[in-house]
Write an enzyme that holds these catalytic residues in place. Structure first.
Site, PDB file in Angstrom:
ATOM      1  N   LYS A 191       0.875  -1.179   0.000  1.00 31.74           N
ATOM      2  CA  LYS A 191       0.000   0.000   0.000  1.00 31.74           C
ATOM      3  C   LYS A 191       0.903   1.217   0.000  1.00 31.74           C
ATOM      4  O   LYS A 191       1.422   1.611   1.042  1.00 31.74           O
ATOM      5  CB  LYS A 191      -0.890  -0.031   1.242  1.00 31.74           C
ATOM      6  CG  LYS A 191      -2.215   0.714   1.117  1.00 31.74           C
ATOM      7  CD  LYS A 191      -2.111   2.190   0.866  1.00 31.74           C
ATOM      8  CE  LYS A 191      -1.753   2.991   2.105  1.00 31.74           C
ATOM      9  NZ  LYS A 191      -1.520   4.426   1.765  1.00 31.74           N
ATOM     10  N   GLY A 244       7.078   5.024   7.967  1.00 29.43           N
ATOM     11  CA  GLY A 244       6.266   6.225   8.025  1.00 29.43           C
ATOM     12  C   GLY A 244       6.446   6.886   9.368  1.00 29.43           C
ATOM     13  O   GLY A 244       7.498   6.745  10.001  1.00 29.43           O
ATOM     14  N   SER A 245       5.421   7.577   9.811  1.00 31.28           N
ATOM     15  CA  SER A 245       5.554   8.343  11.049  1.00 31.28           C
ATOM     16  C   SER A 245       5.445   7.436  12.274  1.00 31.28           C
ATOM     17  O   SER A 245       4.874   6.346  12.216  1.00 31.28           O
ATOM     18  CB  SER A 245       4.467   9.413  11.095  1.00 31.28           C
ATOM     19  OG  SER A 245       3.201   8.794  11.100  1.00 31.28           O
ATOM     20  N   THR A 246       5.977   7.928  13.374  1.00 35.26           N
ATOM     21  CA  THR A 246       5.940   7.155  14.622  1.00 35.26           C
ATOM     22  C   THR A 246       4.497   6.919  15.060  1.00 35.26           C
ATOM     23  O   THR A 246       4.147   5.815  15.510  1.00 35.26           O
ATOM     24  CB  THR A 246       6.741   7.911  15.699  1.00 35.26           C
ATOM     25  OG1 THR A 246       8.123   7.901  15.303  1.00 35.26           O
ATOM     26  CG2 THR A 246       6.612   7.251  17.059  1.00 35.26           C
ATOM     27  N   GLY A 249       3.126   4.138  13.049  1.00 32.01           N
ATOM     28  CA  GLY A 249       3.824   2.911  13.424  1.00 32.01           C
ATOM     29  C   GLY A 249       3.220   2.290  14.678  1.00 32.01           C
ATOM     30  O   GLY A 249       3.034   1.072  14.777  1.00 32.01           O
ATOM     31  N   GLU A 267       9.457   1.194  10.884  1.00 34.07           N
ATOM     32  CA  GLU A 267      10.604   2.102  10.690  1.00 34.07           C
ATOM     33  C   GLU A 267      10.000   3.480  10.629  1.00 34.07           C
ATOM     34  O   GLU A 267       9.271   3.798   9.693  1.00 34.07           O
ATOM     35  CB  GLU A 267      11.292   1.798   9.377  1.00 34.07           C
ATOM     36  CG  GLU A 267      12.211   0.628   9.465  1.00 34.07           C
ATOM     37  CD  GLU A 267      12.914   0.486   8.159  1.00 34.07           C
ATOM     38  OE1 GLU A 267      13.752   1.346   7.872  1.00 34.07           O
ATOM     39  OE2 GLU A 267      12.606  -0.444   7.438  1.00 34.07           O
ATOM     40  N   CYS A 302      13.806  10.726   6.500  1.00 36.86           N
ATOM     41  CA  CYS A 302      13.574  10.309   7.891  1.00 36.86           C
ATOM     42  C   CYS A 302      14.834  10.493   8.730  1.00 36.86           C
ATOM     43  O   CYS A 302      14.761  10.793   9.911  1.00 36.86           O
ATOM     44  CB  CYS A 302      13.103   8.877   7.927  1.00 36.86           C
ATOM     45  SG  CYS A 302      14.141   7.795   6.960  1.00 36.86           S
ATOM     46  N   GLU A 400       9.913  16.235  14.743  1.00 36.49           N
ATOM     47  CA  GLU A 400      10.285  15.975  13.364  1.00 36.49           C
ATOM     48  C   GLU A 400       9.493  16.917  12.466  1.00 36.49           C
ATOM     49  O   GLU A 400       8.273  16.842  12.400  1.00 36.49           O
ATOM     50  CB  GLU A 400       9.969  14.528  13.000  1.00 36.49           C
ATOM     51  CG  GLU A 400      10.390  14.202  11.594  1.00 36.49           C
ATOM     52  CD  GLU A 400      10.150  12.757  11.222  1.00 36.49           C
ATOM     53  OE1 GLU A 400       9.050  12.257  11.477  1.00 36.49           O
ATOM     54  OE2 GLU A 400      11.078  12.142  10.662  1.00 36.49           O
TER      55      GLU A 400
HETATM   56  P1  NAD Z   1       2.549   8.502   7.551  1.00 36.63           P
HETATM   57  O1  NAD Z   1       2.837   7.702   8.757  1.00 36.63           O
HETATM   58  O2  NAD Z   1       1.474   9.511   7.608  1.00 36.63           O
HETATM   59  O3  NAD Z   1       2.167   7.558   6.339  1.00 36.63           O
HETATM   60  C1  NAD Z   1       2.950   6.437   5.996  1.00 36.63           C
HETATM   61  C2  NAD Z   1       2.049   5.392   5.390  1.00 36.63           C
HETATM   62  O4  NAD Z   1       1.097   4.992   6.362  1.00 36.63           O
HETATM   63  C3  NAD Z   1       1.259   5.872   4.174  1.00 36.63           C
HETATM   64  O5  NAD Z   1       1.195   4.829   3.229  1.00 36.63           O
HETATM   65  C4  NAD Z   1      -0.104   6.147   4.761  1.00 36.63           C
HETATM   66  O6  NAD Z   1      -1.150   6.006   3.830  1.00 36.63           O
HETATM   67  C5  NAD Z   1      -0.218   5.088   5.831  1.00 36.63           C
HETATM   68  N1  NAD Z   1      -1.140   5.464   6.910  1.00 36.63           N
HETATM   69  C6  NAD Z   1      -1.435   6.712   7.352  1.00 36.63           C
HETATM   70  N2  NAD Z   1      -2.359   6.656   8.323  1.00 36.63           N
HETATM   71  C7  NAD Z   1      -2.667   5.350   8.513  1.00 36.63           C
HETATM   72  C8  NAD Z   1      -3.546   4.662   9.388  1.00 36.63           C
HETATM   73  N3  NAD Z   1      -4.319   5.307  10.273  1.00 36.63           N
HETATM   74  N4  NAD Z   1      -3.589   3.314   9.314  1.00 36.63           N
HETATM   75  C9  NAD Z   1      -2.833   2.652   8.415  1.00 36.63           C
HETATM   76  N5  NAD Z   1      -1.993   3.243   7.567  1.00 36.63           N
HETATM   77  C10 NAD Z   1      -1.894   4.588   7.609  1.00 36.63           C
HETATM   78  O7  NAD Z   1       3.945   9.124   7.150  1.00 36.63           O
HETATM   79  P2  NAD Z   1       4.266  10.023   5.892  1.00 36.63           P
HETATM   80  O8  NAD Z   1       3.828  11.402   6.203  1.00 36.63           O
HETATM   81  O9  NAD Z   1       3.779   9.389   4.641  1.00 36.63           O
HETATM   82  O10 NAD Z   1       5.854   9.915   5.842  1.00 36.63           O
HETATM   83  C11 NAD Z   1       6.641  10.709   6.653  1.00 36.63           C
HETATM   84  C12 NAD Z   1       7.108   9.924   7.850  1.00 36.63           C
HETATM   85  O11 NAD Z   1       7.771   8.744   7.454  1.00 36.63           O
HETATM   86  C13 NAD Z   1       8.099  10.685   8.662  1.00 36.63           C
HETATM   87  O12 NAD Z   1       7.782  10.576  10.028  1.00 36.63           O
HETATM   88  C14 NAD Z   1       9.412   9.991   8.377  1.00 36.63           C
HETATM   89  O13 NAD Z   1      10.364  10.101   9.362  1.00 36.63           O
HETATM   90  C15 NAD Z   1       8.982   8.607   8.169  1.00 36.63           C
HETATM   91  N6  NAD Z   1       9.956   7.867   7.386  1.00 36.63           N
HETATM   92  C16 NAD Z   1      10.729   6.950   8.028  1.00 36.63           C
HETATM   93  C17 NAD Z   1      11.684   6.233   7.337  1.00 36.63           C
HETATM   94  C18 NAD Z   1      12.541   5.221   8.034  1.00 36.63           C
HETATM   95  O14 NAD Z   1      13.120   4.404   7.384  1.00 36.63           O
HETATM   96  N7  NAD Z   1      12.638   5.225   9.336  1.00 36.63           N
HETATM   97  C19 NAD Z   1      11.837   6.431   5.968  1.00 36.63           C
HETATM   98  C20 NAD Z   1      11.034   7.373   5.334  1.00 36.63           C
HETATM   99  C21 NAD Z   1      10.085   8.064   6.063  1.00 36.63           C
END
Ligand code: NAD
Ligand code: MN
Length: 498
Positions: A191, A244-246, A249, A267, A302, A400
């Site tokens: 996804k 994605g975001s903490t 996660g 992650e 990130c 962040e």
């Molecule tokens: P996000 O957490 O909003 O979204 C990431 C993914 O999760 C997307 O595909 C989104 O559709 C999905 N998502 C969002 N809400 C959800 C929910 N309620 N239930 C299930 N899935 C959901 O993050 P973002 O804004 O897309 O990306 C930025 C974040 O990602 C930053 O915090 C960044 O640090 C982190 N990031 C981490 C790494 C790493 O390797 N540690 C790498 C890249 C980005």
């Protein structure tokens, strides 16, 4: 491609075609509901195409396709050499379509097309190649049980791996998950982020062309709260790899507890410290890399080095170097090879960054940047921005921001620098600049981060694990260690007459 002019890229972008349907069971299909959402180019605000807005029903179909493929062994029990050959064919196809893959990410989320063409797209091919090569090279174990017992300890694929990825490196994040999970013999349901689904959809099509069997690699675009959640709660998904975001996660950990105890590998975010000591001989290189560490990819990284701790005796001189570098990196059209920074992914993220910047203007010392700008009156662009003398407790130094905003904090001693660097809920990456070997080793030992880069920033390779500590999550992408996420340890005991 690397000698393309701005006009070349623009004309190629204009003739690009997009795949916006979901890729399920080897075919492009509409969402069951028929719904779509707009894929938007943040540099212009233009709608690129309509993308299938998948929901639980589509996730169910993709997981069922992945399960059926896994059970009949069309991929999971394919001879290792054959599986490797298919993945290497995909590597060739990515390389054959490098320009298209680069354009898709650049148009969809605003990164510089030059970066996408030299880093993201070749990176995807490289990571697929690296994992393809593991397929017939990684051996299992035999326990030293002695005569009469043969205990085989094998790593076996889990089944259906769900992957949920962010928008900052769309193709590479999809690749980091899919390449390792597929190499291990799993089926994958990916996804991608709603802001940037296009390159993953094209990747799935290339994978099918390479010979990845139907149902093995599915890409289901949609919104996180609907499609991502459905994948996280699915009773027949064995593992969920998330970047994605903490906050999200943590939600995936809960989804697992509420459903089938699937393995979850988060992650997540970061607020990575960069420590510059006065005994660093080459402060110009340190400044080059400090600027790169926060402004590369518009700061949407990130592991971005967003907290800069500089020893007080060199702080002012160092900040002057940084200001000069920041001012030379003003954002421009992502399709222009002369641009040094691209567009922020979308309006929401741009506004979020600007809220931090506006608050920061009241609480810290803005030394360069600080404005949102437009190109031809359009688009989401933020100047490279530096705040000096930021209080360690200021949100600028805590949260962040995920944008081109650097916070500079002076320090007076090594201990103080290490203490401040570690005083964060995050622990993804860190950098240290010093020519004192003992200090480099000592400080690296003490920093609580998944990766510490000494005299560089953001060191990264397919050969080394990438991931964090603390609330940066515990999933590890890349290296052989990533395969551990997508496999179970299985012991088979065999009795024989010794
Ligand atoms: P996000 O957490 O909003 O979204 C990431 C993914 O999760 C997307 O595909 C989104 O559709 C999905 N998502 C969002 N809400 C959800 C929910 N309620 N239930 C299930 N899935 C959901 O993050 P973002 O804004 O897309 O990306 C930025 C974040 O990602 C930053 O915090 C960044 O640090 C982190 N990031 C981490 C790494 C790493 O390797 N540690 C790498 C890249 C980005
Ligand atoms: Mn987009």
């Amino acid at each position: 491609m690397l000698d393309y002019t701005h006009e070349d890229w623009k004309s190629r972008a204009a003739s690009l075609s997009f795949r916006g349907q979901a890729f399920v069971d080897g075919k492009f299909v509409d969402a069951v509901s028929g719904k779509t959402f707009d894929s938007i180019n943040p540099a212009t605000g233009a709608v690129l195409t309509q993308v299938a807005e998948c929901d639980e029903e589509d996730i169910n179909r993709a997981v069922a396709a992945g399960r059926a493929a896994f059970e009949d062994g069309r991929w999971s029990r394919m001879a290792p050499g054959d599986r490797k050959a298919v993945m290497l064919k995909l590597v060739d196809l990515i390389r054959d379509n490098l320009e298209e893959m680069a354009l898709l990410d650049s148009l969809d989320m605003g990164k510089l097309v030059t970066d996408a063409a030299t880093i993201d797209a070749p990176g995807s091919a490289h990571f697929f190649q690296w994992y393809a090569e593991t397929i017939d090279k990684v051996y299992d174990e035999v326990a030293p049980t002695g005569p009469g017992d043969l205990a085989l300890v094998k790593r076996v694929p889990l089944g259906v791996v769900g992957a949920v990825t962010p928008w900052n490196f769309p193709l590479d994040m999809a690749t980091w998950k899919a390449a390792a999970a597929l190499a291990a013999g799993n089926s994958v349901v990916l996804k991608p982020a709603e802001q940037s689904p296009l390159s993953a959809l094209r990747l799935a099509e290339l994978a099918a062309e390479a010979g990845v069997p139907d149902g093995v690699f599915n890409v289901v675009p949609g919104f996180g709260v609907v499609a991502g959640k459905a994948l996280g709660l699915h009773m027949d998904v064995d593992c969920l790899a998330f970047t994605g975001s903490t906050a999200i996660g943590k939600m995936f950990m809960q989804y697992s507890g509420q459903s089938n105890l699937k393995q979850v590998w988060p992650e997540t975010g970061g607020k990575s410290p960069n420590l510059v000591f006065a005994d660093c001989e080459d402060l110009d290189s340190a400044a080059d890399m400090a600027a790169f560490g926060i402004f590369f990819n518009q700061g949407e990284v990130c592991s971005a080095n967003s907290r800069l701790y500089v020893e007080r005796s060199v702080k002012d001189a160092f900040v002057d170097k940084l200001i000069a570098r920041a001012q030379a990196m003003q954002p421009g059209d992502p399709l222009d090879p002369a641009s040094k920074m691209g567009a922020i992914v979308d309006e929401k993220q741009t506004q979020g960054i600007m809220r931090f910047v506006e608050e920061g203007k009241k609480t810290a010392n803005l030394v360069t940047g600080g404005e949102r700008i437009t190109l031809d009156g359009k688009g989401c662009f933020v100047q490279p921005t530096i705040f000096d003398d930021v209080d360690h407790d200021n949100p600028l130094a805590r949260d962040e921001i995920f944008g081109p905003v650097l916070s500079v904090i002076p320090f007076d001693s090594e201990d103080q620098a290490v203490t401040m660097a570690n005083d964060s809920v995050y622990g993804l990456a860190a950098s240290v600049w010093t020519d004192n070997l003992s200090r480099a080793c000592r400080v690296s030992d003490k920093l609580m981060a998944g990766t510490v880069s000494v005299n560089t920033v953001d060191a990264l390779s397919a050969m080394t694990p990438f991931g964090g500590m603390k609330q940066s999550g515990f999933g590890r992408d890349l290296s052989l260690h990533s395969l551990e996420k997508y496999t179970a340890l299985k012991t088979t005991w065999i009795k024989y007459k010794a």
